[in-house]
Scaffold this motif. Structure first.
Motif, PDB file in Angstrom:
ATOM      1  N   MET A  66     -52.850 -62.690 -42.865  1.00 15.66           N
ATOM      2  CA  MET A  66     -52.615 -62.169 -44.208  1.00 15.66           C
ATOM      3  C   MET A  66     -51.546 -62.958 -44.951  1.00 15.66           C
ATOM      4  O   MET A  66     -51.553 -63.018 -46.180  1.00 15.66           O
ATOM      5  N   HIS A  67     -50.607 -63.586 -44.211  1.00 13.05           N
ATOM      6  CA  HIS A  67     -49.562 -64.359 -44.872  1.00 13.05           C
ATOM      7  C   HIS A  67     -50.136 -65.591 -45.576  1.00 13.05           C
ATOM      8  O   HIS A  67     -49.485 -66.166 -46.443  1.00 13.05           O
TER       9      HIS A  67
ATOM     10  N   TYR B 125     -50.180 -73.431 -39.726  1.00  9.60           N
ATOM     11  CA  TYR B 125     -51.147 -72.349 -39.584  1.00  9.60           C
ATOM     12  C   TYR B 125     -52.560 -72.901 -39.760  1.00  9.60           C
ATOM     13  O   TYR B 125     -52.822 -73.665 -40.680  1.00  9.60           O
ATOM     14  N   THR B 126     -53.452 -72.546 -38.885  1.00  9.22           N
ATOM     15  CA  THR B 126     -54.843 -72.994 -38.941  1.00  9.22           C
ATOM     16  C   THR B 126     -55.765 -71.781 -38.947  1.00  9.22           C
ATOM     17  O   THR B 126     -55.340 -70.652 -38.695  1.00  9.22           O
ATOM     18  N   MET B 127     -57.038 -72.021 -39.226  1.00 14.71           N
ATOM     19  CA  MET B 127     -58.023 -70.936 -39.247  1.00 14.71           C
ATOM     20  C   MET B 127     -58.245 -70.384 -37.839  1.00 14.71           C
ATOM     21  O   MET B 127     -58.199 -71.147 -36.877  1.00 14.71           O
TER      22      MET B 127
ATOM     23  N   VAL C  83     -49.517 -73.340 -45.697  1.00 17.52           N
ATOM     24  CA  VAL C  83     -50.084 -73.619 -44.374  1.00 17.52           C
ATOM     25  C   VAL C  83     -49.295 -74.691 -43.618  1.00 17.52           C
ATOM     26  O   VAL C  83     -49.391 -74.777 -42.392  1.00 17.52           O
ATOM     27  N   THR C  84     -48.505 -75.505 -44.335  1.00 19.28           N
ATOM     28  CA  THR C  84     -47.720 -76.530 -43.642  1.00 19.28           C
ATOM     29  C   THR C  84     -46.243 -76.182 -43.568  1.00 19.28           C
ATOM     30  O   THR C  84     -45.519 -76.776 -42.749  1.00 19.28           O
TER      31      THR C  84
END
Length: 246
Positions: free
Chosen positions: A139-140, A133-135, A56-57
């Motif tokens: 799919m990644h 990436y945040t909510m 996510v980072t």
């Protein structure tokens, strides 16, 4: 929170005493390493936590470096528990031993690891950055999240295999006993009480989140034990048949 950690140390001692006959062929360092890997996997700290933080980072190197101090308490517990020669202990001796191990693993080992790693993490600070990436996740992110859920599940089945033959009772009693043992071992059984003892406006939402994790861990523990019971242990008798004389 410390009482839950002390209970975890007691559970580790119990697991070790139940599992040791299965590990007679291993050296003490190998036993310590095995226990460390299983604890780290059960807490999702060996692979899943740093990997998902990196996903996510996109700060891959920093995510795994920042995870290293969190592994130290598990290493301390594994060494203190796995290096000893199991012998019968009374309940009060188990409690005292668990308290001592928890002190050395968490307040001492945890703080020492955080202090020693501070210069390393500071020098690698340029590699860290906020989440990319945040909510709601795509799919990644979701695919590796689901795949890496195999880490604690694998550790649970492995633990069941190590202690199964020395758990008391029949199949269903063993599943129940093992589930309680794992719930204590990964800090979940008593965690709702920790939240209830805290103050603040977010206590309700925190309790909901802990409750979801509590139920997920319970299901994982029961399914892990059942997987071992019915796919492996269920294929052989739980007790050796009595040989008839004559």
């Amino acid at each position: 929170m410390f009482l839950t950690q002390a209970a975890m140390a007691v559970a580790a001692l119990v697991v070790w005493r139940l599992a040791t006959p299965s590990l007679d062929g291993l050296s003490k360092p190998a036993r310590c390493l095995l226990l460390f890997v299983l604890l780290a996997m059960l807490f999702q700290r060996l692979i899943r936590h740093p990997l998902m933080d990196a996903v996510v980072t996109t700060a891959w190197s920093y995510s795994f470096l920042a995870n290293l101090p969190a592994l130290v308490p598990f290493l301390v517990i594994a060494c203190l528990v796995g290096w000893t020669t199991p012998r019968p202990l009374r309940p009060w001796q188990l409690i005292v031993s668990g308290l001592a191990i928890a002190v050395l693993a968490f307040p001492v080992g945890g703080m020492l690891a955080a202090w020693l790693s501070r210069p390393l993490l500071a020098s690698a600070g340029d590699l860290a950055h906020a989440a990319v990436y945040t909510m709601p996740y795509g799919m990644h992110v979701l695919v590796p999240a689901y795949v890496t859920a195999l880490e604690p599940a694998t550790a649970t089945v492995a633990l069941a295999g190590l202690v199964w033959d020395r758990l008391p009772g029949g199949t269903y009693a063993r599943i129940a006993g093992f589930s309680v043992l794992v719930m204590v071992l990964d800090l979940h059984l008593l965690q709702p009480l920790v939240v209830l003892a805290t103050e603040g406006p977010d206590r309700g939402s925190a309790l909901v989140g802990i409750g979801q994790s509590w139920l997920a861990t319970l299901v994982q523990s029961m399914l892990g034990a059942a997987t071992w019971a019915f796919s492996v242990a269920g294929s052989r008798p739980l007790h050796r048949p009595v040989r008839q004389s004559g």
